[in-house]
Design a protein around this motif. Sequence first.
Motif, PDB file in Angstrom:
ATOM      1  N   ALA A  68      -2.110   6.501   8.483  1.00 19.34           N
ATOM      2  CA  ALA A  68      -1.050   7.436   8.101  1.00 19.34           C
ATOM      3  C   ALA A  68       0.225   6.696   7.719  1.00 19.34           C
ATOM      4  CB  ALA A  68      -0.784   8.408   9.247  1.00 19.34           C
ATOM      5  N   THR A  69       0.516   5.602   8.421  1.00 21.55           N
ATOM      6  CA  THR A  69       1.688   4.789   8.080  1.00 21.55           C
ATOM      7  C   THR A  69       1.545   4.193   6.690  1.00 21.55           C
ATOM      8  OG1 THR A  69       2.089   4.247  10.408  1.00 21.55           O
ATOM      9  CG2 THR A  69       3.080   2.797   8.745  1.00 21.55           C
ATOM     10  N   LEU A  70       0.362   3.671   6.400  1.00 25.11           N
ATOM     11  CA  LEU A  70       0.109   3.123   5.068  1.00 25.11           C
ATOM     12  C   LEU A  70       0.215   4.217   4.003  1.00 25.11           C
ATOM     13  CD1 LEU A  70      -2.853   0.714   5.878  1.00 25.11           C
ATOM     14  CD2 LEU A  70      -0.621   0.051   4.980  1.00 25.11           C
ATOM     15  N   ALA A  71      -0.225   5.428   4.358  1.00 27.48           N
ATOM     16  CA  ALA A  71      -0.130   6.544   3.417  1.00 27.48           C
ATOM     17  C   ALA A  71       1.330   6.833   3.077  1.00 27.48           C
ATOM     18  CB  ALA A  71      -0.793   7.783   4.007  1.00 27.48           C
ATOM     19  N   ALA A  72       2.200   6.749   4.088  1.00 30.87           N
ATOM     20  CA  ALA A  72       3.628   6.987   3.847  1.00 30.87           C
ATOM     21  C   ALA A  72       4.244   5.867   3.020  1.00 30.87           C
ATOM     22  CB  ALA A  72       4.359   7.127   5.188  1.00 30.87           C
ATOM     23  N   VAL A  73       3.910   4.626   3.355  1.00 30.85           N
ATOM     24  CA  VAL A  73       4.442   3.476   2.609  1.00 30.85           C
ATOM     25  C   VAL A  73       3.971   3.498   1.163  1.00 30.85           C
ATOM     26  CG1 VAL A  73       4.442   0.959   2.431  1.00 30.85           C
ATOM     27  CG2 VAL A  73       4.635   2.054   4.678  1.00 30.85           C
ATOM     28  N   GLY A  74       2.710   3.921   0.959  1.00 29.11           N
ATOM     29  CA  GLY A  74       2.145   3.916  -0.385  1.00 29.11           C
ATOM     30  C   GLY A  74       2.388   5.184  -1.173  1.00 29.11           C
ATOM     31  N   SER A  75       3.170   6.106  -0.620  1.00 28.15           N
ATOM     32  CA  SER A  75       3.482   7.338  -1.339  1.00 28.15           C
ATOM     33  C   SER A  75       4.400   7.049  -2.526  1.00 28.15           C
ATOM     34  CB  SER A  75       4.160   8.337  -0.393  1.00 28.15           C
ATOM     35  OG  SER A  75       5.428   7.841   0.007  1.00 28.15           O
ATOM     36  N   ALA A  76       4.649   8.078  -3.332  1.00 31.13           N
ATOM     37  CA  ALA A  76       5.517   7.895  -4.493  1.00 31.13           C
ATOM     38  C   ALA A  76       6.898   7.405  -4.070  1.00 31.13           C
ATOM     39  CB  ALA A  76       5.636   9.207  -5.260  1.00 31.13           C
ATOM     40  N   VAL A  77       7.424   7.979  -2.995  1.00 35.61           N
ATOM     41  CA  VAL A  77       8.740   7.572  -2.503  1.00 35.61           C
ATOM     42  C   VAL A  77       8.687   6.147  -1.960  1.00 35.61           C
ATOM     43  CG1 VAL A  77      10.536   8.031  -0.794  1.00 35.61           C
ATOM     44  CG2 VAL A  77       9.427   9.935  -1.981  1.00 35.61           C
ATOM     45  N   GLY A  78       7.643   5.856  -1.180  1.00 37.57           N
ATOM     46  CA  GLY A  78       7.517   4.525  -0.586  1.00 37.57           C
ATOM     47  C   GLY A  78       7.389   3.430  -1.629  1.00 37.57           C
ATOM     48  N   VAL A  79       6.532   3.654  -2.610  1.00 36.15           N
ATOM     49  CA  VAL A  79       6.333   2.644  -3.656  1.00 36.15           C
ATOM     50  C   VAL A  79       7.599   2.486  -4.498  1.00 36.15           C
ATOM     51  CG1 VAL A  79       5.068   2.112  -5.774  1.00 36.15           C
ATOM     52  CG2 VAL A  79       3.838   2.937  -3.770  1.00 36.15           C
ATOM     53  N   SER A  80       8.258   3.607  -4.780  1.00 38.04           N
ATOM     54  CA  SER A  80       9.499   3.533  -5.565  1.00 38.04           C
ATOM     55  C   SER A  80      10.543   2.694  -4.841  1.00 38.04           C
ATOM     56  CB  SER A  80      10.046   4.941  -5.817  1.00 38.04           C
ATOM     57  OG  SER A  80       9.148   5.703  -6.599  1.00 38.04           O
ATOM     58  N   LEU A  81      10.649   2.884  -3.525  1.00 34.79           N
ATOM     59  CA  LEU A  81      11.595   2.095  -2.738  1.00 34.79           C
ATOM     60  C   LEU A  81      11.219   0.618  -2.742  1.00 34.79           C
ATOM     61  CD1 LEU A  81      12.239   4.392   0.362  1.00 34.79           C
ATOM     62  CD2 LEU A  81      13.882   3.762  -1.421  1.00 34.79           C
ATOM     63  N   CYS A  82       9.930   0.341  -2.550  1.00 37.39           N
ATOM     64  CA  CYS A  82       9.470  -1.056  -2.528  1.00 37.39           C
ATOM     65  C   CYS A  82       9.710  -1.743  -3.868  1.00 37.39           C
ATOM     66  CB  CYS A  82       7.988  -1.117  -2.161  1.00 37.39           C
ATOM     67  SG  CYS A  82       7.613  -0.661  -0.454  1.00 37.39           S
ATOM     68  N   VAL A  83       9.352  -1.054  -4.944  1.00 38.85           N
ATOM     69  CA  VAL A  83       9.554  -1.622  -6.282  1.00 38.85           C
ATOM     70  C   VAL A  83      11.040  -1.787  -6.565  1.00 38.85           C
ATOM     71  CG1 VAL A  83       9.312  -1.191  -8.758  1.00 38.85           C
ATOM     72  CG2 VAL A  83       7.381  -0.764  -7.224  1.00 38.85           C
ATOM     73  N   GLY A  84      11.848  -0.779  -6.192  1.00 36.93           N
ATOM     74  CA  GLY A  84      13.286  -0.862  -6.418  1.00 36.93           C
ATOM     75  C   GLY A  84      13.918  -2.029  -5.677  1.00 36.93           C
ATOM     76  N   ILE A  85      13.529  -2.203  -4.404  1.00 41.15           N
ATOM     77  CA  ILE A  85      14.075  -3.307  -3.610  1.00 41.15           C
ATOM     78  C   ILE A  85      13.649  -4.650  -4.196  1.00 41.15           C
ATOM     79  CG2 ILE A  85      13.955  -4.451  -1.358  1.00 41.15           C
ATOM     80  CD1 ILE A  85      13.729  -1.643  -0.120  1.00 41.15           C
ATOM     81  N   ALA A  86      12.350  -4.759  -4.549  1.00 38.21           N
ATOM     82  CA  ALA A  86      11.844  -6.020  -5.095  1.00 38.21           C
ATOM     83  C   ALA A  86      12.503  -6.339  -6.438  1.00 38.21           C
ATOM     84  CB  ALA A  86      10.332  -5.952  -5.256  1.00 38.21           C
ATOM     85  N   ALA A  87      12.637  -5.319  -7.295  1.00 35.42           N
ATOM     86  CA  ALA A  87      13.262  -5.539  -8.606  1.00 35.42           C
ATOM     87  C   ALA A  87      14.728  -5.914  -8.452  1.00 35.42           C
ATOM     88  CB  ALA A  87      13.113  -4.291  -9.470  1.00 35.42           C
ATOM     89  N   ALA A  88      15.424  -5.254  -7.520  1.00 36.05           N
ATOM     90  CA  ALA A  88      16.836  -5.568  -7.295  1.00 36.05           C
ATOM     91  C   ALA A  88      16.993  -6.995  -6.776  1.00 36.05           C
ATOM     92  CB  ALA A  88      17.438  -4.571  -6.295  1.00 36.05           C
ATOM     93  N   TRP A  89      16.098  -7.405  -5.877  1.00 32.35           N
ATOM     94  CA  TRP A  89      16.162  -8.767  -5.350  1.00 32.35           C
ATOM     95  C   TRP A  89      15.928  -9.795  -6.454  1.00 32.35           C
ATOM     96  CZ3 TRP A  89      12.369 -12.628  -4.977  1.00 32.35           C
ATOM     97  CH2 TRP A  89      12.745 -13.744  -4.213  1.00 32.35           C
ATOM     98  N   LEU A  90      14.949  -9.531  -7.317  1.00 35.90           N
ATOM     99  CA  LEU A  90      14.679 -10.441  -8.425  1.00 35.90           C
ATOM    100  C   LEU A  90      15.871 -10.507  -9.373  1.00 35.90           C
ATOM    101  CD1 LEU A  90      10.977  -9.443  -9.230  1.00 35.90           C
ATOM    102  CD2 LEU A  90      11.752 -11.656  -8.352  1.00 35.90           C
TER     103      LEU A  90
END
Length: 225
Positions: A68-90
């Motif tokens: 269930a935790t992975l489901a939350a992390v991999g949701s549209a919101v979770g992936v958007s946050l991960c991609v946004g953070i990674a892109a901002a860091w780059l």
Amino acid sequence: MTSSIPATTGSRVTSCPATIAVAILALALVCAVGAWIALRGGEPFAIDSVWRSMIGVDPGSAGYGAAATLAAVGSAVGVSLCVGIAAAWLFVAGSRVNAVVLATTAVVGVACSELLKLLIARPRPFDALLEPPGFSYPSGHSMGAAVLATGLALVALAHVGSRRSRAWVIIAAVSWVTLMMWSRTALHVHWLSDTIAGALLGWSVAVLVRAVLMRAAVTRAAAGP
């Protein structure tokens, strides 16, 4: 921005014609299998049914909590946050081209995934432990995990030299995608073939988008101001 181009394009992965050809074939395979599923009325394959009978988690268990935790992390919101953070860091780190590539890859991946879902309209497994919206093929969570893992792995592989470091990068990327695939099938919200298709879709989109955008970046850099 130009200072980051030589290093990133030094990766042999997305500049290799064989890799690009495999990515195109993988994308074609995802579409072909999807068409076959649509013709079958969305029915699962034999391997889907066998896998579903072998894997699962009980609500309230540690396995359910992890899935269930992975489901939350991999949701549209979770992936958007991960991609946004990674892109901002780059971007802040001076690798603006990689930031743009990662963000673009995520957008293209989601667009392709959602389009295939609508065209194929495969129902989800009947005994899902969660109730996610939308259709089943391909798995959006698996696609998102593959897009993020592949995109970051390609950046890392372009900057690490030792064979051991490259191996660890690949292992980490594959492990993340595999865990996400496990969670989707363990929760019975996707068939196994959905997760395989999602992973292949995410990987192929990441490879192809990077190849196109990095070539364009090199062309602009060579042309000068």
